[in-house]
Design a protein around this motif. Structure first.
Motif, PDB file in Angstrom:
ATOM      1  N   LEU A  10       0.854  -1.184   0.000  1.00 26.47           N
ATOM      2  CA  LEU A  10       0.000   0.000   0.000  1.00 26.47           C
ATOM      3  C   LEU A  10       0.892   1.237   0.000  1.00 26.47           C
ATOM      4  CD1 LEU A  10      -2.603  -1.117   2.686  1.00 26.47           C
ATOM      5  CD2 LEU A  10      -2.768  -1.314   0.198  1.00 26.47           C
ATOM      6  N   LEU A  11       0.673   2.115  -0.940  1.00 27.58           N
ATOM      7  CA  LEU A  11       1.537   3.277  -1.124  1.00 27.58           C
ATOM      8  C   LEU A  11       0.985   4.504  -0.409  1.00 27.58           C
ATOM      9  CD1 LEU A  11       2.234   2.783  -4.913  1.00 27.58           C
ATOM     10  CD2 LEU A  11       3.487   1.870  -2.964  1.00 27.58           C
ATOM     11  N   PRO A  12       1.857   5.456  -0.099  1.00 27.41           N
ATOM     12  CA  PRO A  12       1.389   6.696   0.528  1.00 27.41           C
ATOM     13  C   PRO A  12       0.440   7.441  -0.418  1.00 27.41           C
ATOM     14  CG  PRO A  12       3.802   6.612   0.474  1.00 27.41           C
ATOM     15  CD  PRO A  12       3.292   5.436  -0.285  1.00 27.41           C
ATOM     16  N   GLY A  13      -0.491   8.188   0.152  1.00 33.35           N
ATOM     17  CA  GLY A  13      -1.441   8.943  -0.658  1.00 33.35           C
ATOM     18  C   GLY A  13      -0.774   9.928  -1.600  1.00 33.35           C
ATOM     19  N   GLY A  15       1.851   9.440  -3.195  1.00 26.89           N
ATOM     20  CA  GLY A  15       2.607   8.744  -4.233  1.00 26.89           C
ATOM     21  C   GLY A  15       4.039   8.508  -3.814  1.00 26.89           C
ATOM     22  N   MET A  16       4.818   8.056  -4.779  1.00 28.25           N
ATOM     23  CA  MET A  16       6.189   7.680  -4.472  1.00 28.25           C
ATOM     24  C   MET A  16       7.028   7.754  -5.755  1.00 28.25           C
ATOM     25  SD  MET A  16       7.132   4.147  -2.624  1.00 28.25           S
ATOM     26  CE  MET A  16       7.426   4.769  -1.008  1.00 28.25           C
ATOM     27  N   TYR A  17       8.280   8.098  -5.616  1.00 25.89           N
ATOM     28  CA  TYR A  17       9.195   8.135  -6.747  1.00 25.89           C
ATOM     29  C   TYR A  17       9.334   6.727  -7.320  1.00 25.89           C
ATOM     30  CZ  TYR A  17      13.465   9.113  -9.388  1.00 25.89           C
ATOM     31  OH  TYR A  17      14.390   9.250 -10.386  1.00 25.89           O
ATOM     32  N   TRP A  18       9.330   6.598  -8.628  1.00 30.25           N
ATOM     33  CA  TRP A  18       9.283   5.291  -9.270  1.00 30.25           C
ATOM     34  C   TRP A  18      10.473   4.406  -8.927  1.00 30.25           C
ATOM     35  CZ3 TRP A  18      12.859   3.390 -12.691  1.00 30.25           C
ATOM     36  CH2 TRP A  18      13.747   4.300 -13.260  1.00 30.25           C
ATOM     37  N   GLU A  19      11.662   4.981  -8.771  1.00 24.86           N
ATOM     38  CA  GLU A  19      12.825   4.152  -8.420  1.00 24.86           C
ATOM     39  C   GLU A  19      12.693   3.586  -7.005  1.00 24.86           C
ATOM     40  OE1 GLU A  19      17.051   4.799 -10.036  1.00 24.86           O
ATOM     41  OE2 GLU A  19      16.199   6.822  -9.899  1.00 24.86           O
ATOM     42  N   ASP A  20      12.209   4.397  -6.074  1.00 25.44           N
ATOM     43  CA  ASP A  20      11.994   3.909  -4.714  1.00 25.44           C
ATOM     44  C   ASP A  20      10.991   2.761  -4.720  1.00 25.44           C
ATOM     45  OD1 ASP A  20      13.710   5.874  -3.683  1.00 25.44           O
ATOM     46  OD2 ASP A  20      12.063   7.296  -3.432  1.00 25.44           O
ATOM     47  N   LEU A  21       9.917   2.929  -5.467  1.00 26.04           N
ATOM     48  CA  LEU A  21       8.897   1.890  -5.560  1.00 26.04           C
ATOM     49  C   LEU A  21       9.461   0.606  -6.177  1.00 26.04           C
ATOM     50  CD1 LEU A  21       6.033   0.931  -5.201  1.00 26.04           C
ATOM     51  CD2 LEU A  21       5.457   2.045  -7.376  1.00 26.04           C
ATOM     52  N   ALA A  22      10.282   0.746  -7.191  1.00 25.00           N
ATOM     53  CA  ALA A  22      10.892  -0.436  -7.818  1.00 25.00           C
ATOM     54  C   ALA A  22      11.761  -1.199  -6.826  1.00 25.00           C
ATOM     55  CB  ALA A  22      11.728  -0.015  -9.034  1.00 25.00           C
ATOM     56  N   TRP A  23      12.564  -0.487  -6.041  1.00 24.13           N
ATOM     57  CA  TRP A  23      13.438  -1.150  -5.078  1.00 24.13           C
ATOM     58  C   TRP A  23      12.659  -1.746  -3.913  1.00 24.13           C
ATOM     59  CZ3 TRP A  23      18.120  -2.744  -6.102  1.00 24.13           C
ATOM     60  CH2 TRP A  23      18.829  -2.123  -7.122  1.00 24.13           C
ATOM     61  N   VAL A  48       4.072   4.232   4.858  1.00 27.00           N
ATOM     62  CA  VAL A  48       3.531   5.491   5.354  1.00 27.00           C
ATOM     63  C   VAL A  48       4.358   6.645   4.801  1.00 27.00           C
ATOM     64  CG1 VAL A  48       3.053   6.849   7.422  1.00 27.00           C
ATOM     65  CG2 VAL A  48       2.607   4.386   7.405  1.00 27.00           C
ATOM     66  N   SER A  49       5.679   6.504   4.852  1.00 24.54           N
ATOM     67  CA  SER A  49       6.565   7.521   4.284  1.00 24.54           C
ATOM     68  C   SER A  49       7.942   6.908   4.070  1.00 24.54           C
ATOM     69  CB  SER A  49       6.676   8.744   5.199  1.00 24.54           C
ATOM     70  OG  SER A  49       7.387   8.423   6.367  1.00 24.54           O
ATOM     71  N   LEU A  50       8.697   7.543   3.231  1.00 27.48           N
ATOM     72  CA  LEU A  50      10.083   7.161   2.989  1.00 27.48           C
ATOM     73  C   LEU A  50      10.881   8.453   3.043  1.00 27.48           C
ATOM     74  CD1 LEU A  50      12.055   4.877   2.239  1.00 27.48           C
ATOM     75  CD2 LEU A  50      11.577   5.376  -0.154  1.00 27.48           C
ATOM     76  N   ASP A  51      11.526   8.681   4.172  1.00 25.98           N
ATOM     77  CA  ASP A  51      12.253   9.925   4.402  1.00 25.98           C
ATOM     78  C   ASP A  51      13.745   9.653   4.416  1.00 25.98           C
ATOM     79  OD1 ASP A  51       9.815  11.381   4.801  1.00 25.98           O
ATOM     80  OD2 ASP A  51       9.700  10.484   6.796  1.00 25.98           O
ATOM     81  N   PHE A  52      14.497  10.549   3.802  1.00 33.80           N
ATOM     82  CA  PHE A  52      15.934  10.361   3.698  1.00 33.80           C
ATOM     83  C   PHE A  52      16.591  11.701   3.379  1.00 33.80           C
ATOM     84  CE2 PHE A  52      13.563   9.232  -0.078  1.00 33.80           C
ATOM     85  CZ  PHE A  52      14.047  10.152  -1.000  1.00 33.80           C
TER      86      PHE A  52
END
Length: 108
Positions: A10-13, A15-23, A48-52
């Motif tokens: 389940l992805l964050p509302g 959205g997400m960068y495509w490379e992050d999603l692929a990995w 929920v989130s991917l923070d970096f």
């Protein structure tokens, strides 16, 4: 997003960068059979989130974070997914436990 049988991401509302999603999907797919065995009715993994920090951004790290979380949360064995610092122009060496990574970034 369906990964394998009843394993869903389940992805964050926002959205997400495509490379992050692929990995992220790559590692979940590597663990999908184990997750299906433990949760035959299915399992939803919510991002929920991917923070970096952007200064040292590497999308491959999303896979390392997901693998670490899955191992800790579900007491899964180590598959050999690692990152080591080696110095030089491309200082990070990633190992995927024998699996073929989903992307071949120009940095790799």
């Amino acid at each position: 997003m369906g990964i394998y049988r009843g394993v869903r991401l389940l992805l964050p509302g926002a959205g997400m960068y495509w490379e992050d999603l692929a990995w992220l999907s790559f590692v979940v797919a590597l663990r999908a059979e184990e997750l299906c065995a433990r949760f035959p009715e299915g399992v939803y993994l919510e991002i929920v989130s991917l923070d970096f920090p952007l200064t040292d951004y590497r999308p491959e790290v999303a896979a390392l974070a997901m693998d670490g979380w899955l191992r800790e949360e579900f007491d899964l064995p180590d598959t050999g997914i690692t990152c080591a610092y080696s110095g030089g122009a491309d200082p990070y060496v990633f190992a995927w436990g024998g699996a073929e990574p989903p992307l071949r970034s120009p940095r790799l």
